[in-house]
Design an enzyme around this catalytic site. Structure first.
Site, PDB file in Angstrom:
ATOM      1  N   GLU A 159      -2.262   5.978  -8.675  1.00  0.00           N
ATOM      2  CA  GLU A 159      -3.224   6.965  -8.146  1.00  0.00           C
ATOM      3  C   GLU A 159      -3.149   8.255  -8.948  1.00  0.00           C
ATOM      4  O   GLU A 159      -2.074   8.759  -9.253  1.00  0.00           O
ATOM      5  CB  GLU A 159      -2.934   7.246  -6.662  1.00  0.00           C
TER       6      GLU A 159
ATOM      7  N   ASP B  55       0.855  -1.190   0.000  1.00  0.00           N
ATOM      8  CA  ASP B  55       0.000   0.000   0.000  1.00  0.00           C
ATOM      9  C   ASP B  55       0.898   1.249   0.000  1.00  0.00           C
ATOM     10  O   ASP B  55       1.807   1.366   0.830  1.00  0.00           O
ATOM     11  CB  ASP B  55      -0.854  -0.064   1.293  1.00  0.00           C
TER      12      ASP B  55
ATOM     13  N   HIS C 271      -7.783   9.735   4.243  1.00  0.00           N
ATOM     14  CA  HIS C 271      -7.140   8.735   5.101  1.00  0.00           C
ATOM     15  C   HIS C 271      -7.285   9.081   6.580  1.00  0.00           C
ATOM     16  O   HIS C 271      -7.341  10.253   6.937  1.00  0.00           O
ATOM     17  CB  HIS C 271      -5.645   8.639   4.771  1.00  0.00           C
ATOM     18  N   GLY C 272      -7.297   8.071   7.429  1.00  0.00           N
ATOM     19  CA  GLY C 272      -7.232   8.289   8.876  1.00  0.00           C
ATOM     20  C   GLY C 272      -8.586   8.412   9.555  1.00  0.00           C
ATOM     21  O   GLY C 272      -9.638   8.162   8.947  1.00  0.00           O
TER      22      GLY C 272
END
Ligand code: 13P
Length: 331
Positions: free
Chosen positions: A148, A96, A192-193
């Protein structure tokens, strides 16, 4: 002498057939992140018991934490463990957010069946060049490559944000054609997160940009799209953490209904890391608070593992739609 390990020697699969079937049957393959042994056990058991294909994701921090050599043999052990339980599920091991060619090559040479090269922080042409370099190497060994385009937002707990740059649908065809990547992570409003949105309450969470997703799906035609930053940050888990000495405030995730919708519109891999970390922490905090005299790690880590298994089975069935899809990939 350099010893290389092919992912096939470890009993793993690349993601090609997984994505083909996910696109056809309109569900999403789970990309669950692992950072320790118990999380990995929970991922394989949860997916094994729900007959779901699975992509086990390791980021660079976890790779160094586990040690690449240990991880390789651990993965081999998990494939055997899965078979010995009678679970016939395809398992992929995925890097990742690889940032350099060298990192991706090292993972490919050590048995990963899929890598992400994340050039999203680079300018467009540099992103293409870096992605292309990784694809060229990976293709020779039949390893899948995720790239990405656009930037997925990141907000830290002090509410400092690295803002999102939504993926430009006009660029996706050119990007995929020139890089020949196997799947594309896009930015449509996920993050994210645990701190995904700067809002006061759950009802203020904005919708994902389904219009951008639809335009990208239309242009790429039956091509695998990946959603990062897709944890739902479940309130019940945050509440357990906070009522047992933790302090996590203003944490909001992506509503599960929006993830279900995304998987119907061409998203065929959904990445989940934070939800497992939150649940793990919640269970460890709760157990230790309730049993101040206990000191055996198997008790609190084992509890966390059991709860993550349940969460994974529920998500596979209710959110991703991957339950009972393994057989279509293996046939
Ligand atoms: P979450 O932080 O929302 O779980 O996202 C994880 C992710 O996208 C890993 O690549």
């Amino acid at each position: 002498m350099i010893f290389m390990t092919s992912f096939r020697e470890l009993g793993l699969r690349n993601t090609k057939k997984m994505f083909e079937v996910a696109l056809k049957n309109k569900f999403a393959i789970p990309g669950y992140n692992a950072s320790n042994l118990e999380q990995m056990q929970a991922i394989i058991t949860g997916c094994g018991e729900s007959n779901s294909p699975v992509i086990v994701q390791i980021n660079l921090i976890s790779l160094n934490y586990a040690n690449p050599i240990i991880l390789k043999y651990l993965t081999m052990g998990f494939v055997e463990f899965s078979k010995s339980n009678g679970w016939n599920i395809p398992i992929s091991l995925h890097l990742d957010h690889g940032k350099t060619f060298k990192q991706c090559k090292s993972c490919i040479d050590n048995g990963f069946s899929s890598v992400m090269i994340d050039g999203s922080h680079l300018d467009y042409e540099s992103n293409i060049k870096l992605t292309r370099e990784v694809v060229k190497y990976a293709k020779e060994l039949d390893v899948s490559v995720e790239a990405e385009l656009g930037v997925v937002e990141r907000i830290d707990k002090n509410q400092e944000r690295t803002p999102s740059k939504f993926t430009d649908p006009e660029k996706v065809e050119d990007f995929v054609k020139r890089t020949e990547c196997d799947s594309l992570a896009i930015a449509i409003g996920t993050s994210h997160g645990a701190y995904k949105f700067i809002v006061e309450k759950e009802s203020d969470i904005p919708n994902l940009r389904f219009d951008i997703l639809q335009e990208i799906s239309k242009r790429l035609k039956n091509y695998p799209i990946v959603l990062h930053g897709a944890s739902s940050v479940l309130k019940e888990h945050v509440d357990i953490i906070n009522s047992n000495g933790g302090s996590i405030t203003q944490a909001f995730g992506i509503p599960e209904s929006q993830l279900r919708k995304a998987s119907q519109l061409g998203v065929c891999k959904i990445n989940i890391a934070t939800d497992s970390r939150l649940l793990f922490t919640a269970m460890v905090r709760k157990y230790l608070q309730e049993h101040p005299d206990h000191f055996d790690p198997r008790q609190y880590l084992g509890l966390a593992r059991e709860e993550i298994i349940k969460m994974i089975k529920r998500k596979n069935t209710e959110v991703l739609g991957s339950t009972n899809q393994a057989k279509f990939i293996l046939e």
